[in-house]
Design an enzyme around this catalytic site. Structure first.
Site, PDB file in Angstrom:
ATOM      1  CD1 TRP A  28      24.799  41.342 -10.970  1.00 18.24           C
ATOM      2  CD2 TRP A  28      25.365  43.356 -10.132  1.00 18.24           C
ATOM      3  NE1 TRP A  28      24.686  41.276  -9.594  1.00 18.24           N
ATOM      4  CE2 TRP A  28      25.028  42.501  -9.064  1.00 18.24           C
ATOM      5  CE3 TRP A  28      25.754  44.661  -9.849  1.00 18.24           C
ATOM      6  CZ2 TRP A  28      25.066  42.914  -7.733  1.00 18.24           C
ATOM      7  CZ3 TRP A  28      25.791  45.077  -8.517  1.00 18.24           C
ATOM      8  CH2 TRP A  28      25.448  44.201  -7.489  1.00 18.24           C
ATOM      9  CD  GLU A  71      25.431  42.668   1.250  1.00 19.87           C
ATOM     10  OE1 GLU A  71      26.580  42.259   1.042  1.00 19.87           O
ATOM     11  OE2 GLU A  71      24.428  41.943   1.081  1.00 19.87           O
ATOM     12  CD  GLU A 109      28.042  38.529  -0.307  1.00 18.62           C
ATOM     13  OE1 GLU A 109      27.585  39.636  -0.018  1.00 18.62           O
ATOM     14  OE2 GLU A 109      27.347  37.501  -0.387  1.00 18.62           O
ATOM     15  CG  HIS A 112      26.067  42.282  -2.715  1.00 18.89           C
ATOM     16  ND1 HIS A 112      25.886  41.066  -2.115  1.00 18.89           N
ATOM     17  CD2 HIS A 112      26.061  42.034  -4.050  1.00 18.89           C
ATOM     18  CE1 HIS A 112      25.779  40.126  -3.039  1.00 18.89           C
ATOM     19  NE2 HIS A 112      25.887  40.684  -4.228  1.00 18.89           N
ATOM     20  CD  GLU A 162      25.822  34.197   1.171  1.00 22.56           C
ATOM     21  OE1 GLU A 162      25.100  34.983   0.514  1.00 22.56           O
ATOM     22  OE2 GLU A 162      27.016  34.439   1.394  1.00 22.56           O
ATOM     23  CB  THR A 165      21.625  38.432   2.775  1.00 21.31           C
ATOM     24  OG1 THR A 165      22.190  37.269   2.219  1.00 21.31           O
ATOM     25  CG2 THR A 165      22.353  38.804   4.034  1.00 21.31           C
ATOM     26  CG  ASP A 194      25.266  38.680  -7.044  1.00 18.32           C
ATOM     27  OD1 ASP A 194      24.977  38.244  -8.167  1.00 18.32           O
ATOM     28  OD2 ASP A 194      25.985  39.689  -6.853  1.00 18.32           O
ATOM     29  CD  GLU A 195      23.572  38.290  -0.722  1.00 20.26           C
ATOM     30  OE1 GLU A 195      24.423  37.409  -0.634  1.00 20.26           O
ATOM     31  OE2 GLU A 195      23.729  39.453  -0.289  1.00 20.26           O
ATOM     32  CG  HIS A 198      26.948  34.135  -2.747  1.00 22.81           C
ATOM     33  ND1 HIS A 198      27.032  35.456  -2.399  1.00 22.81           N
ATOM     34  CD2 HIS A 198      27.582  34.011  -3.942  1.00 22.81           C
ATOM     35  CE1 HIS A 198      27.714  36.111  -3.340  1.00 22.81           C
ATOM     36  NE2 HIS A 198      28.041  35.259  -4.292  1.00 22.81           N
TER      37      HIS A 198
HETATM   38 FE   LIG Z   1      25.808  37.044   0.812  1.00 22.47          FE
HETATM   39 FE   LIG Z   2      25.656  40.365   0.006  1.00 22.52          FE
END
Ligand SMILES: [Fe+2]
Ligand SMILES: [Fe+2]
Length: 327
Positions: A28, A71, A109, A112, A162, A165, A194-195, A198
């Site tokens: 995205w 971020e 990242e 973000h 990670e 967050t 996403d986090e 990760h």
């Molecule tokens: Fe992260």
């Molecule tokens: Fe992040």
């Protein structure tokens, strides 16, 4: 003590985890979730976007800004990974799996901070200049996670952070939805997803280290937890407040975005994922570290009620980010 040969020996394993990063084509982008300024209907889109943003409470705005500032200090995090001699990107475009991971992770990242910054700017709800000043201060002040550039400790830190967050973005998104901002709810859930990828990657990397160098890895994990996980935005400043990070963290804890219970829950999750309680054949020092780690979730949970009471009794503080209103 870390064994540099271990980090080298797991390169093929690291390469196998690179698909945890999404291709650019499948990712995205901030523009997908924000009013499209090229559409003829952009004004209508922006009015609806702002109608939703107007529903956010000051507390949600403060934690959202804190998340954004965290971020936006991404340059500090990429340079941290590149200080770890066993994994760093030697040339800046190195083809090694570790270097590919660092750059691919950074590239994900970067979206973000980008999307949260654009969201806040378009929302018209916050003092954007004060937010921008805070980002500049934080990057100037830096970030010391107190790992001594130790690769094992850094992987523990990244796994923890990670997940932390992920928890705070997901909780912020839920609160935004509750206020009436489904756009922000969606943005936060995309970031949290996403986090989560990760988190999974760093947990697998450290899991492999644990498998190959168990005692040293357990000792590194315990040593990281003994000094407590330093938050990446600890040194944030708006140039006005004496301890802006603490004020932000108090609001985040009060509204349930990131709490002592979450901290305990993250440790419990890592203990479980890496099967720390059932590890055997450890050195005497590692057995001590294992015992210490296994008791940690209960230690933090036992303090949670008292901490909540104290935080609830503290007065709301003014934030320049929201034009001096209190939260
Ligand atoms: Fe992260
Ligand atoms: Fe992040």
């Amino acid at each position: 003590m870390i064994d540099p040969a271990i980090l080298k020996s797991i390169e093929t394993f690291v390469e196998g985890q690179l698909p945890l990063l999404k291709s650019v084509k499948d990712s995205w982008q901030p523009h997908d979730l924000l009013p499209n300024t090229r559409n003829t209907s952009w004004k209508k889109e922006l009015v609806e976007f702002r109608r939703q943003a107007a529903t956010l409470s000051d507390e949600v705005l403060v934690v959202l800004i804190g998340n954004l500032v965290t971020e936006e200090a991404l340059p500090s995090y990429q340079s941290w990974l590149n200080r770890i001699s066993e994994i760093r990107d030697e040339t800046g475009a190195s083809p090694t799996p570790w270097a590919q991971w660092i750059r691919g992770w950074t590239a994900e990242e970067n979206r973000h901070g980008d999307i949260l910054n654009k969201y806040l700017y378009l929302s018209g709800r916050v003092d954007m200049r004060s937010v921008e000043i805070t980002v500049q201060h934080l990057i100037r002040n830096g970030f010391d996670l107190k790992s001594g550039n130790d690769a094992y400790k850094s992987l523990v830190y990244a796994s923890f952070q990670e997940r932390a967050t992920k928890v705070s973005h997901a909780n912020t998104g839920r609160l935004a939805e509750k206020c009436g901002d489904s756009t922000l709810g969606k943005i936060c859930s995309f970031i949290a997803a996403d986090e989560a990828r990760h988190e999974e990657a760093y947990k697998r990397f450290f899991g492999k280290v644990l498998e190959l160098d168990t005692s040293n890895a357990v000792i590194a994990f315990a040593s990281m937890m003994r000094q407590k996980i330093a938050m990446p935005a600890r040194l944030m400043s708006d140039g006005i407040s004496a301890d802006l990070f603490s004020q932000f963290a108090i609001v985040a804890q009060r509204i349930g975005v990131y709490t002592t219970r979450d901290y305990a829950g993250i440790i419990a999750n890592l203990l479980d994922y890496w099967k720390i309680p059932s590890l055997s054949g450890l050195t005497a020092e590692a057995v001590k570290a294992q015992d210490y780690l296994c008791g940690l979730p209960a230690t933090y949970l036992s303090k949670a009620d008292r901490i909540e009471e104290v935080l609830a009794s503290l007065p709301a503080e003014p934030f320049a980010w929201i034009f001096g209103r209190t939260a």
